[in-house]
Design an enzyme around this catalytic site. Structure first.
Site, PDB file in Angstrom:
ATOM      1  N   THR A   1      45.548  71.056  29.141  1.00 16.72           N
ATOM      2  CA  THR A   1      45.004  69.332  28.708  1.00 16.72           C
ATOM      3  C   THR A   1      46.490  68.930  28.174  1.00 16.72           C
ATOM      4  O   THR A   1      45.515  67.861  27.754  1.00 16.72           O
ATOM      5  CB  THR A   1      43.556  69.741  27.439  1.00 16.72           C
ATOM      6  OG1 THR A   1      44.680  70.584  26.985  1.00 16.72           O
ATOM      7  CG2 THR A   1      42.893  70.589  28.210  1.00 16.72           C
TER       8      THR A   1
ATOM      9  N   ARG B   1      60.403  49.871   9.241  1.00 18.81           N
ATOM     10  CA  ARG B   1      59.224  50.307   8.654  1.00 18.81           C
ATOM     11  C   ARG B   1      59.024  51.356   9.250  1.00 18.81           C
ATOM     12  O   ARG B   1      58.175  52.183   8.602  1.00 18.81           O
ATOM     13  CB  ARG B   1      58.068  48.995   8.392  1.00 18.81           C
ATOM     14  CG  ARG B   1      57.343  48.698   9.724  1.00 18.81           C
ATOM     15  CD  ARG B   1      57.264  47.226  10.176  1.00 18.81           C
ATOM     16  NE  ARG B   1      56.219  47.358  11.604  1.00 18.81           N
ATOM     17  CZ  ARG B   1      56.647  46.974  12.361  1.00 18.81           C
ATOM     18  NH1 ARG B   1      58.573  46.169  12.903  1.00 18.81           N
ATOM     19  NH2 ARG B   1      55.598  46.920  13.789  1.00 18.81           N
ATOM     20  N   HIS B   2      59.403  51.508  10.830  1.00 18.46           N
ATOM     21  CA  HIS B   2      58.570  52.825  11.855  1.00 18.46           C
ATOM     22  C   HIS B   2      59.921  54.010  10.861  1.00 18.46           C
ATOM     23  O   HIS B   2      59.430  55.144  10.782  1.00 18.46           O
ATOM     24  CB  HIS B   2      59.261  52.589  12.798  1.00 18.46           C
ATOM     25  CG  HIS B   2      58.200  52.060  13.312  1.00 18.46           C
ATOM     26  ND1 HIS B   2      56.718  51.465  13.046  1.00 18.46           N
ATOM     27  CD2 HIS B   2      58.494  50.416  13.788  1.00 18.46           C
ATOM     28  CE1 HIS B   2      56.181  50.546  13.448  1.00 18.46           C
ATOM     29  NE2 HIS B   2      57.600  50.394  14.562  1.00 18.46           N
TER      30      HIS B   2
ATOM     31  N   HIS C   1      58.178  53.550  18.374  1.00 12.50           N
ATOM     32  CA  HIS C   1      57.402  53.264  16.474  1.00 12.50           C
ATOM     33  C   HIS C   1      57.746  54.778  16.049  1.00 12.50           C
ATOM     34  O   HIS C   1      57.385  55.304  14.881  1.00 12.50           O
ATOM     35  CB  HIS C   1      55.675  53.253  16.702  1.00 12.50           C
ATOM     36  CG  HIS C   1      55.764  51.993  16.706  1.00 12.50           C
ATOM     37  ND1 HIS C   1      54.347  51.114  16.815  1.00 12.50           N
ATOM     38  CD2 HIS C   1      56.482  50.918  17.916  1.00 12.50           C
ATOM     39  CE1 HIS C   1      54.150  50.361  17.116  1.00 12.50           C
ATOM     40  NE2 HIS C   1      55.500  49.664  18.347  1.00 12.50           N
ATOM     41  N   ASN C   2      57.214  56.036  17.233  1.00  7.49           N
ATOM     42  CA  ASN C   2      57.212  57.298  16.240  1.00  7.49           C
ATOM     43  C   ASN C   2      58.442  58.006  16.395  1.00  7.49           C
ATOM     44  O   ASN C   2      58.609  58.911  15.880  1.00  7.49           O
ATOM     45  CB  ASN C   2      56.123  58.326  16.472  1.00  7.49           C
ATOM     46  CG  ASN C   2      55.232  57.546  16.339  1.00  7.49           C
ATOM     47  OD1 ASN C   2      54.160  57.578  17.617  1.00  7.49           O
ATOM     48  ND2 ASN C   2      54.622  56.977  15.520  1.00  7.49           N
TER      49      ASN C   2
ATOM     50  N   ARG D   1      45.810  69.470  34.025  1.00  4.27           N
ATOM     51  CA  ARG D   1      44.665  68.638  34.814  1.00  4.27           C
ATOM     52  C   ARG D   1      43.679  67.752  34.475  1.00  4.27           C
ATOM     53  O   ARG D   1      42.789  66.495  34.759  1.00  4.27           O
ATOM     54  CB  ARG D   1      44.366  69.938  34.764  1.00  4.27           C
ATOM     55  CG  ARG D   1      43.933  71.338  34.686  1.00  4.27           C
ATOM     56  CD  ARG D   1      43.471  72.451  33.798  1.00  4.27           C
ATOM     57  NE  ARG D   1      43.272  73.718  34.461  1.00  4.27           N
ATOM     58  CZ  ARG D   1      43.865  74.950  33.312  1.00  4.27           C
ATOM     59  NH1 ARG D   1      42.891  75.047  32.136  1.00  4.27           N
ATOM     60  NH2 ARG D   1      44.281  75.686  34.120  1.00  4.27           N
TER      61      ARG D   1
ATOM     62  N   ASP E   1      52.148  76.733  30.622  1.00  3.84           N
ATOM     63  CA  ASP E   1      52.204  77.308  30.797  1.00  3.84           C
ATOM     64  C   ASP E   1      51.271  77.584  31.678  1.00  3.84           C
ATOM     65  O   ASP E   1      52.011  76.449  32.860  1.00  3.84           O
ATOM     66  CB  ASP E   1      50.431  77.679  29.362  1.00  3.84           C
ATOM     67  CG  ASP E   1      49.410  76.801  29.982  1.00  3.84           C
ATOM     68  OD1 ASP E   1      49.477  76.225  30.641  1.00  3.84           O
ATOM     69  OD2 ASP E   1      48.382  76.986  29.048  1.00  3.84           O
TER      70      ASP E   1
ATOM     71  N   ILE F   1      46.538  69.681  25.588  1.00  7.56           N
ATOM     72  CA  ILE F   1      46.147  69.586  23.746  1.00  7.56           C
ATOM     73  C   ILE F   1      46.865  70.808  23.138  1.00  7.56           C
ATOM     74  O   ILE F   1      47.170  70.484  21.776  1.00  7.56           O
ATOM     75  CB  ILE F   1      44.350  69.577  23.314  1.00  7.56           C
ATOM     76  CG1 ILE F   1      44.472  68.066  24.031  1.00  7.56           C
ATOM     77  CG2 ILE F   1      44.155  69.889  22.540  1.00  7.56           C
ATOM     78  CD1 ILE F   1      42.514  68.460  24.382  1.00  7.56           C
TER      79      ILE F   1
ATOM     80  N   CYS G   1      50.554  71.498  29.284  1.00 10.49           N
ATOM     81  CA  CYS G   1      49.508  72.782  29.721  1.00 10.49           C
ATOM     82  C   CYS G   1      48.122  72.339  30.205  1.00 10.49           C
ATOM     83  O   CYS G   1      48.525  70.864  31.205  1.00 10.49           O
ATOM     84  CB  CYS G   1      48.954  73.391  28.713  1.00 10.49           C
ATOM     85  SG  CYS G   1      48.070  72.355  27.106  1.00 10.49           S
TER      86      CYS G   1
HETATM   87  C1  RB5 Z   1      44.487  77.257  30.076  1.00 12.47           C
HETATM   88  O1  RB5 Z   1      43.437  77.688  30.687  1.00 12.47           O
HETATM   89  C2  RB5 Z   1      44.054  75.779  28.895  1.00 12.47           C
HETATM   90  O2  RB5 Z   1      43.820  76.016  27.680  1.00 12.47           O
HETATM   91  C3  RB5 Z   1      45.681  75.610  28.271  1.00 12.47           C
HETATM   92  O3  RB5 Z   1      46.270  75.118  29.235  1.00 12.47           O
HETATM   93  C4  RB5 Z   1      45.528  74.342  27.506  1.00 12.47           C
HETATM   94  O4  RB5 Z   1      44.772  73.354  28.190  1.00 12.47           O
HETATM   95  C5  RB5 Z   1      45.650  74.397  26.083  1.00 12.47           C
HETATM   96  O5  RB5 Z   1      45.551  73.523  25.054  1.00 12.47           O
END
Ligand code: RB5
Length: 142
Positions: A66, A132-133, A97-98, A108, A7, A68, A64
């Site tokens: 984070t 096992r994996h 393992h995965n 960031r 993103d 996440i 992205c």
């Molecule tokens: C975008 O601002 C931010 O939310 C995105 O890049 C990401 O960190 C979402 O998890």
């Protein structure tokens, strides 16, 4: 073939990673985005994850801010095992393992130099093929 997507928060780090892939003659398909203009990370995570899930690409890297949101998105796609890693130990372990088929990074969170080492580790570490994996991965799929 490697799928790569980001993103706006991950765009700068993606450019660094593309430079690494070019320098190492690693083939990739870039699923966007193409600038730092704000976009919705689920769309780009989905595009790369679908390419891995349908066999067009064998691995993927998604970025992205984070790592996440885009990793949560990718892991909704059946067959995707996307690992959010900000260290080389985790990147190696998730391959061994995965058998993770996607790596997520947070631009960031981690500097580009370190991120490239994580990418290198992820791309160069084979799955252990340990019984096992294999069993545990089959349980994930179930
Ligand atoms: C975008 O601002 C931010 O939310 C995105 O890049 C990401 O960190 C979402 O998890």
């Amino acid at each position: 073939m490697l799928a790569i997507a980001c993103d706006h928060g991950g765009y700068g780090l993606k450019q660094e990673i593309l430079g690494y892939l070019d320098a190492h003659n690693i083939a990739y398909k870039d699923f966007g985005c193409d600038s730092t203009e704000a976009v919705d990370y689920p769309e780009y995570g989905r595009r790369a994850a679908m390419a891995v899930a349908n066999g067009e690409c064998d691995k993927g890297i998604i970025i992205c801010g984070t790592g996440i949101g885009i990793s949560i998105t990718a892991n909704k796609v059946p067959g995707i095992r996307c690992a959010l890693c900000h260290d080389c130990f985790s990147a190696a372990a998730t391959r061994e393992h995965n058998d993770a088929n996607m790596l997520a990074l947070g631009a960031r969170v981690i500097g580009a130099g370190h991120a490239l080492k994580v990418v290198e580790t992820f791309l160069n570490t084979p799955f252990s093929n340990d019984e096992r994996h294999i069993r545990r991965i089959e349980l994930i799929e179930k």
